[in-house]
Structure formats: structure tokens, C-alpha cells
Design an enzyme around this catalytic site. Structure first.
Site, mmCIF file in Angstrom:
data_model
loop_
_atom_site.group_PDB
_atom_site.id
_atom_site.type_symbol
_atom_site.label_atom_id
_atom_site.label_comp_id
_atom_site.label_asym_id
_atom_site.label_seq_id
_atom_site.Cartn_x
_atom_site.Cartn_y
_atom_site.Cartn_z
ATOM 1 N N HIS A 1 -6.087 0.146 8.891
ATOM 2 C CA HIS A 1 -4.770 -0.166 9.675
ATOM 3 C C HIS A 1 -4.752 0.396 11.117
ATOM 4 O O HIS A 1 -4.911 1.702 11.506
ATOM 5 C CB HIS A 1 -3.582 0.892 8.871
ATOM 6 C CG HIS A 1 -3.313 0.484 7.592
ATOM 7 N ND1 HIS A 1 -2.481 -0.597 7.164
ATOM 8 C CD2 HIS A 1 -4.292 0.768 6.278
ATOM 9 C CE1 HIS A 1 -2.423 -0.752 5.737
ATOM 10 N NE2 HIS A 1 -3.352 0.126 5.455
ATOM 11 N N ASN B 1 0.493 -4.733 8.526
ATOM 12 C CA ASN B 1 1.665 -3.953 8.492
ATOM 13 C C ASN B 1 1.702 -2.913 10.063
ATOM 14 O O ASN B 1 2.172 -2.016 9.893
ATOM 15 C CB ASN B 1 1.674 -2.865 7.377
ATOM 16 C CG ASN B 1 0.724 -1.903 7.359
ATOM 17 O OD1 ASN B 1 -0.562 -2.301 7.999
ATOM 18 N ND2 ASN B 1 0.853 -0.903 6.710
ATOM 19 N N ASP C 1 -0.452 -5.745 2.496
ATOM 20 C CA ASP C 1 -0.857 -4.419 2.198
ATOM 21 C C ASP C 1 0.053 -3.373 2.931
ATOM 22 O O ASP C 1 0.483 -3.498 3.860
ATOM 23 C CB ASP C 1 -2.301 -4.217 2.708
ATOM 24 C CG ASP C 1 -2.497 -2.974 2.300
ATOM 25 O OD1 ASP C 1 -2.713 -2.700 0.955
ATOM 26 O OD2 ASP C 1 -2.817 -1.935 3.097
ATOM 27 N N HIS D 1 -2.558 -5.577 -2.515
ATOM 28 C CA HIS D 1 -2.088 -4.088 -2.883
ATOM 29 C C HIS D 1 -1.471 -4.113 -4.062
ATOM 30 O O HIS D 1 -0.345 -4.486 -4.207
ATOM 31 C CB HIS D 1 -1.142 -3.753 -1.561
ATOM 32 C CG HIS D 1 -0.378 -2.421 -1.778
ATOM 33 N ND1 HIS D 1 -0.630 -1.374 -0.979
ATOM 34 C CD2 HIS D 1 0.546 -1.887 -2.757
ATOM 35 C CE1 HIS D 1 0.030 -0.454 -1.354
ATOM 36 N NE2 HIS D 1 0.990 -0.705 -2.395
ATOM 37 N N ASN E 1 -1.303 6.398 -0.643
ATOM 38 C CA ASN E 1 -0.902 5.411 -1.604
ATOM 39 C C ASN E 1 -2.013 4.260 -2.087
ATOM 40 O O ASN E 1 -2.258 3.576 -1.173
ATOM 41 C CB ASN E 1 0.451 4.956 -1.412
ATOM 42 C CG ASN E 1 0.895 4.179 -2.481
ATOM 43 O OD1 ASN E 1 0.586 4.141 -3.687
ATOM 44 N ND2 ASN E 1 1.993 3.215 -2.087
ATOM 45 N N ASP F 1 -9.453 2.153 4.082
ATOM 46 C CA ASP F 1 -7.924 2.297 4.029
ATOM 47 C C ASP F 1 -7.521 3.378 5.270
ATOM 48 O O ASP F 1 -6.486 3.932 4.844
ATOM 49 C CB ASP F 1 -7.419 2.426 2.807
ATOM 50 C CG ASP F 1 -5.862 2.377 2.505
ATOM 51 O OD1 ASP F 1 -5.242 1.823 3.757
ATOM 52 O OD2 ASP F 1 -5.134 2.527 1.419
HETATM 53 ZN ZN LIG Z 1 -2.451 -0.761 0.323
#
Ligand SMILES: [Zn+2]
Length: 429
Positions: free
Chosen positions: A66, A98, A156, A183, A282, A309
Site C-alpha cells: 500500500h 485503495n 484489497d 482480500h 487485518n 501487505d
Molecule cells: Zn487485504
């Protein structure tokens, strides 16, 4: 200009062997591979890099990162994320959609690639959203996104809750040659949970996220892969039953692949005791039993990929009460030492560990990388597997510091990163 990388130990994860080989780099590629010190040319046009005591591996490829640009540049930008990646030994990463706005259209994909070019550090491959606004209702324009440079699609951060939409996504993605990354979470079951639902959550009084909220969706994805024959990749697998479901799906020959992240084989839900918000992610950290199952899944090839992640957050989101804190931790700079721990404890052989960090994710995304042979791009990482240090905030390159591993002893690290024959990062002595 010719670069001679001498006296290192070279690992091609596909060959699965470690060889004492010198590499000759020309025009950004591996031009020759020679037995140690057989290279005889000399002169000012030869740039020598001494790699003695180092393992030279294909640059690592992280398929789950991310970056926070556009929208949340105070947490991470494409440039700072790329720098953290380079420091961690990564030469390529795939960034999740995202952002704000989400990467659900051509202009955002192009913006990301433009910023990546400006940073000019590691190769960045955008993952586009499956649905418009990641809202789960309408598919994005897969063909357009692919043409703009997306390599995969994922919502995701969120699951695609509607099974019919996910089925269409798998079919369209296969048609367009895009990987689909799931996800896997039933959010209605996760509810307001903030950690794994089990003995620890009961004891410390925090609402739990049951293992089943992951497993239900893992099974849904497997069922859809069976129904459509289309490939699906399960992100951040964290539970024992997920591993078992994926194992059975693979035994049946279904096109299902899976990844886990280093925290799922390094930590368990006990880390949440004390309410450290850097232990909040998460899916959540699970039980020691799950941790063992993840390791076994890696060892037995059920889990194909180790991805980070990497999820940067600032103190605004993390220096708050546990139940109000954001989910996620950074991971680009700790994945390699944590994975090397699996090698030291006998879970994985070194070339296999490297393969899960490079070749396998590259192959899944359909990008170059993960090979170390004549003709392949000189995207390399130099590892010092013996280097011991305590991870400190000071030596983190990410713009964010949300790591549960700060203050912990680490062994092994990347010391030099080369992309296309150019050194983009080198550890200062
Ligand atoms: Zn995820």
C-alpha cells in the site's frame, strides 16, 4: 560501462542452487556468468563491485504494497515507498488500489506510473480496483486499466462481497490477462472486531474477528475458481483452515494461489496483549497453531508467495486507543530478515525462500523478475545473512514507523539493491 560483480554467491531460485559465480552486467542485463575470478578484463570502463560474503539474489518482488499516493502522502508517497522497498531488497512492487481516489480508472493508473518514473528507484506495477470506487457494485474497465499499465485487479482493503460480481471479475480478468487478488473476508462476520477472536481477545476484552470470517471467503473464491476455471490469488492467508482449504483446492487442480505476510509466521495474537496498535492488522495475528500451519503451508508449497501487505500509517491513526487505531503495519524493510528466520529454523531452504519472495510473485503478475541467468535484467539484491542488528525507527526509510518489530533483534539484511544494472540503494557502513 561494464560492471563486474565479483566473489559473491549467486542464487537462481528456479535452479535451486547456490553457486560461486561472478556476474558481468552490461546494458542493464546480466551479460555473462563466470566461475569466480575468471573475468580478466581491466581498465577504467570496468566498475567492480566486491560481493564477497554476500548472497546475490534476484531483486525481491512484493505483490502486495500500500503506497498512499494519491491522497495520503503524509503516510507514504510513491517515492518514499519505493525507497523503503529498495532498502529492503525489493526491485519491484505491485501497489494496491485503495488510495484516495482509488485506482479504479486509467488516469489514476497513469498518475502512479508517472510518479514511479519520477522516483526512478524500483519498478512499480499498479493493481487496479475490481469495482468502481471499491464499492463492490460495478466492475471497472479492465481492458482500459490493463492498457494503462495495471497488472492485476483487487479491491484489497475490502472483499468483493457479491459472488456474482466476483465471478464476472474472474472471467473478465482472465480474458484481459490480469491477475485477480482476493482480500478474503466476510465483513459481516468480522463486524467491529479488532483482533483475532479467541482466548486472548476474551481475556483482554477486545472484540474479535473470527478465523471463519477469512475461511468462508477463501472457500467462496475456491468455489468460484472451480465454477469458472479462472485463476484467483488469495491475499494474506492467516489461518490453519485457510491453508487446508487451499491445499485441497490445489490437489484438485484448481487455479488457486496464495500468499502470506511475514507477521503471520513471526507473531501471534499474544502480541496484542499490552494493546500495541502496531499489532493490529487485518487479517489479525492468529493463534500459535495458525502460525505453525502457515509455516507448514509455506514449506509444502501450499502458500506460493511471501508478500508484505506494507500498510503505512502515521501516529494520527496509530497513537490512539486500540479499537480506534487503523489496521496495518509497514513491512518492506523487515520481510527479508523475518523470512531468513524461516531458513534458519529449517522451514524453507534458502533458494525456496528467495523464490517465494521473487520468482513466484513475478510469475503470478506476469512480469519479468525472479530469475538470475544470462540475459535477465540486472535487478539484484545483495544479502548479508549474518548481519545482526536491532531494528530502530532511525533506520527505517518508509515515511511511517508502524512496525511491531521495532526494538527487536534481526539477523540478515539487504545491503545493496540494483535495478537495471544501476545501484539504487546501498547500506552505509
Ligand atoms: Zn487485504
Amino acid at each position: 560501462m561494464t560492471t563486474w560483480i565479483r566473489s559473491g554467491s549467486v542464487i537462481d531460485p528456479l535452479k535451486g542452487v547456490v553457486e560461486k559465480t561472478d556476474l558481468i552486467i552490461e546494458k542493464g542485463k546480466i551479460a555473462r556468468m563466470l566461475p569466480r575470478d575468471e573475468f580478466k578484463e581491466q581498465g577504467p570502463q570496468i566498475n567492480i563491485i566486491d560481493a564477497s560474503g554476500r548472497f546475490i539474489v534476484p531483486g525481491l518482488v512484493d505483490m502486495h504494497v500500500h503506497l498512499r499516493e494519491p491522497g495520503h502522502e503524509y503516510k507514504e508517497t510513491i517515492a518514499t515507498g519505493a525507497m523503503a522497498a529498495a532498502a529492503g531488497g525489493y526491485t519491484a512492487l505491485a501497489c494496491m488500489p485503495n488510495t484516495v481516489p482509488p485506482n479504479d480508472c486509467r488516469s489514476v493508473t497513469e498518475f502512479i506510473l508517472e510518479q514511479a518514473k519520477r522516483a526512478s528507484l524500483v519498478r512499480i506495477y499498479p493493481v487496479a480496483a475490481i469495482t468502481v470506487g471499491q464499492k463492490g457494485k460495478t466492475l471497472t474497465e479492465f481492458g482500459d486499466l490493463k492498457a494503462a499499465g495495471a497488472v492485476a485487479v483487487s479491491d484489497d482493503g475490502f472483499p468483493v462481497a457479491d459472488s456474482r460480481i466476483m465471478k464476472s471479475a474472474l472471467e473478465y480478468a482472465r480474458y484481459h490477462g490480469l491477475a485477480v487478488i482476493s482480500h478474503a473476508e466476510d465483513v459481516s462476520l468480522s463486524g467491529d472486531g479488532v483482533m483475532h477472536e479467541g482466548a486472548v481477545s476474551t481475556r483482554i476484552g477486545l472484540p474479535g474477528i473470527p478465523a471463519a470470517s477469512e475461511e468462508i471467503m477463501v472457500y467462496r473464491e475456491i468455489a468460484l475458481a472451480g465454477l469458472t476455471g479462472c485463476p484467483v490469488h488469495i491475499a494474506h492467508v492467516s489461518t490453519k483452515r485457510s491453508v487446508e482449504l487451499i491445499r485441497r483446492a490445489k490437489e484438485e487442480g484448481l487455479p488457486v494461489t496464495a500468499e502470506t505476510a511475514p507477521h503471520y509466521f513471526s507473531l501471534d495474537h499474544d502480541s496484542v496483549v499490552g494493546y500495541d496498535t502496531n499489532a493490529k492488522m487485518n487479517p489479525p495475528l492468529r493463534t500459535p497453531n495458525d502460525v505453525e500451519a502457515i509455516k507448514k503451508g509455506l514449506a509444502q508449497g501450499v502458500i506460493d508467495v511471501i508478500a508484505t501487505d506494507h500498510a503505512p500509517h502515521s501516529p494520527l491513526e496509530k497513537d490512539v486507543e486500540f479499537d480506534k487505531a487503523a489496521f496495518g503495519i509497514i513491512g518492506l524493510e523487515t520481510a527479508l530478515p523475518l523470512t531468513l528466520e524461516l531458513v534458519r529454523s529449517g522451514v524453507l531452504e534458502l533458494p525456496e525462500a528467495v523464490r517465494k519472495l521473487s520468482y513466484n510473485p513475478a510469475a503470478l503478475l506476469g512480469i519479468q523478475g525472479g530469475r538470475l541467468e544470462v540475459g535477465s535484467r540486472a535487478d539484484l539484491a545483495f544479502m548479508d545473512t549474518e548481519h545482526e542488528y536491532v531494528l530502530s525507527e532511525k533506520n527505517i526509510f518508509s515515511r511511517s514507523r508502524n512496525s511491531p518489530f521495532i526494538g527487536m533483534s534481526m539477523k540478515g539484511r539487504n545491503v545493496l539493491t540494483m535495478v537495471g544494472g544501476k545501484v539504487v540503494w546501498e547500506k552505509q557502513a
